[in-house]
Design a protein around this motif. Structure first.
Motif, mmCIF file in Angstrom:
data_model
loop_
_atom_site.group_PDB
_atom_site.id
_atom_site.type_symbol
_atom_site.label_atom_id
_atom_site.label_comp_id
_atom_site.label_asym_id
_atom_site.label_seq_id
_atom_site.Cartn_x
_atom_site.Cartn_y
_atom_site.Cartn_z
ATOM 1 N N UNK A 5 0.829 -1.203 0.000
ATOM 2 C CA UNK A 5 0.000 0.000 0.000
ATOM 3 C C UNK A 5 0.864 1.254 0.000
ATOM 4 N N UNK A 6 1.907 1.254 0.816
ATOM 5 C CA UNK A 6 2.831 2.398 0.843
ATOM 6 C C UNK A 6 3.503 2.556 -0.506
ATOM 7 N N UNK A 7 3.903 1.445 -1.106
ATOM 8 C CA UNK A 7 4.549 1.469 -2.424
ATOM 9 C C UNK A 7 3.638 2.062 -3.501
ATOM 10 N N UNK A 8 2.392 1.657 -3.493
ATOM 11 C CA UNK A 8 1.435 2.190 -4.477
ATOM 12 C C UNK A 8 1.252 3.690 -4.278
ATOM 13 N N UNK A 9 1.186 4.115 -3.035
ATOM 14 C CA UNK A 9 1.059 5.541 -2.739
ATOM 15 C C UNK A 9 2.275 6.316 -3.227
ATOM 16 N N UNK A 10 3.463 5.781 -3.001
ATOM 17 C CA UNK A 10 4.695 6.442 -3.433
ATOM 18 C C UNK A 10 4.765 6.516 -4.961
ATOM 19 N N UNK A 11 4.423 5.446 -5.637
ATOM 20 C CA UNK A 11 4.433 5.454 -7.100
ATOM 21 C C UNK A 11 3.431 6.480 -7.632
ATOM 22 N N UNK A 12 2.292 6.574 -6.979
ATOM 23 C CA UNK A 12 1.319 7.585 -7.365
ATOM 24 C C UNK A 12 1.860 8.997 -7.192
ATOM 25 N N UNK A 13 2.573 9.226 -6.099
ATOM 26 C CA UNK A 13 3.173 10.545 -5.892
ATOM 27 C C UNK A 13 4.247 10.831 -6.929
ATOM 28 N N UNK A 14 5.001 9.812 -7.309
ATOM 29 C CA UNK A 14 6.052 10.001 -8.309
ATOM 30 C C UNK A 14 5.489 10.347 -9.681
ATOM 31 N N UNK A 15 4.475 9.621 -10.098
ATOM 32 C CA UNK A 15 3.972 9.786 -11.458
ATOM 33 C C UNK A 15 2.924 10.876 -11.603
ATOM 34 N N UNK A 16 2.006 10.973 -10.661
ATOM 35 C CA UNK A 16 0.897 11.899 -10.832
ATOM 36 C C UNK A 16 1.160 13.269 -10.225
ATOM 37 N N UNK A 17 1.876 13.316 -9.126
ATOM 38 C CA UNK A 17 2.133 14.597 -8.465
ATOM 39 C C UNK A 17 3.523 15.139 -8.758
ATOM 40 N N UNK A 18 4.322 14.377 -9.486
ATOM 41 C CA UNK A 18 5.664 14.790 -9.920
ATOM 42 C C UNK A 18 6.596 15.151 -8.761
ATOM 43 N N UNK A 19 6.532 14.358 -7.676
ATOM 44 C CA UNK A 19 7.494 14.540 -6.594
ATOM 45 C C UNK A 19 8.847 14.017 -7.059
ATOM 46 N N UNK A 20 9.936 14.628 -6.606
ATOM 47 C CA UNK A 20 11.256 14.128 -7.019
ATOM 48 C C UNK A 20 11.556 12.769 -6.375
ATOM 49 N N UNK A 21 12.243 11.938 -7.122
ATOM 50 C CA UNK A 21 12.566 10.595 -6.648
ATOM 51 C C UNK A 21 13.496 10.617 -5.438
ATOM 52 N N UNK A 22 14.326 11.620 -5.358
ATOM 53 C CA UNK A 22 15.282 11.714 -4.246
ATOM 54 C C UNK A 22 14.581 11.900 -2.898
ATOM 55 N N UNK A 23 13.337 12.392 -2.926
ATOM 56 C CA UNK A 23 12.592 12.576 -1.693
ATOM 57 C C UNK A 23 12.354 11.234 -0.986
ATOM 58 N N UNK A 24 12.233 10.171 -1.761
ATOM 59 C CA UNK A 24 11.922 8.858 -1.202
ATOM 60 C C UNK A 24 13.175 8.021 -0.933
ATOM 61 N N UNK A 25 14.332 8.620 -1.046
ATOM 62 C CA UNK A 25 15.586 7.929 -0.756
ATOM 63 C C UNK A 25 16.224 8.414 0.542
ATOM 64 N N UNK A 26 15.548 9.292 1.251
ATOM 65 C CA UNK A 26 16.111 9.877 2.462
ATOM 66 C C UNK A 26 15.890 8.970 3.670
ATOM 67 N N UNK A 27 16.662 9.241 4.688
ATOM 68 C CA UNK A 27 16.541 8.471 5.915
ATOM 69 C C UNK A 27 15.205 8.738 6.605
ATOM 70 N N UNK A 28 14.752 9.972 6.542
ATOM 71 C CA UNK A 28 13.485 10.305 7.189
ATOM 72 C C UNK A 28 12.317 9.561 6.529
ATOM 73 N N UNK A 29 12.357 9.382 5.207
ATOM 74 C CA UNK A 29 11.303 8.612 4.545
ATOM 75 C C UNK A 29 11.357 7.146 4.964
ATOM 76 N N UNK A 30 12.534 6.606 5.083
ATOM 77 C CA UNK A 30 12.663 5.209 5.518
ATOM 78 C C UNK A 30 12.129 5.019 6.935
#
Length: 119
Positions: A22-47
């Protein structure tokens, strides 16, 4: 390892896997539809946030399953079996049967299928 211990571990892992999906689907949606940068999801705080969400999802599911189990016992959709009350049988008519069985797997309590008891 006892079968009930394997079922306990498996129930927790499957619940965490569903939450991770579910988290993965949400993140993919943010990447593709909301155009969030990919680096945002590589941070320690996101993990750390993802880990906290996984733990919270498992705890919430355990709580919901416990509530469903107690309601099933109170409404006589589930009852204990044996002289030591060490197994549970859940009626096929129980509205939250899957949650009740999930609670039994979470707690490691043996589950007896309805066909075996004739109930």
């Amino acid at each position: 390892m006892k079968q009930t211990t394997v079922q306990m571990i498996r129930a927790h892992v499957v619940t965490a896997s569903l939450a991770a999906t579910t988290i993965d689907v949400f993140v993919v949606g943010l990447l593709f539809f909301c155009k969030y940068p990919e680096t945002l999801f590589e941070t320690r705080s996101f993990r750390e946030l993802a880990f906290a969400l996984l733990v919270a999802a498992v705890l919430i599911m355990r709580h919901a399953a416990r509530i469903a189990f107690r309601a099933a016992v109170n409404r006589r959709h589930a009852h204990y079996l044996g002289p030591r009350r060490d197994a549970v049988c859940v009626s096929a008519m129980c509205p939250a049967r899957s949650l009740v069985i999930l609670h039994l797997h979470f707690t490691g309590m043996p589950y007896v299928p309805v066909k075996a008891t004739g109930w």
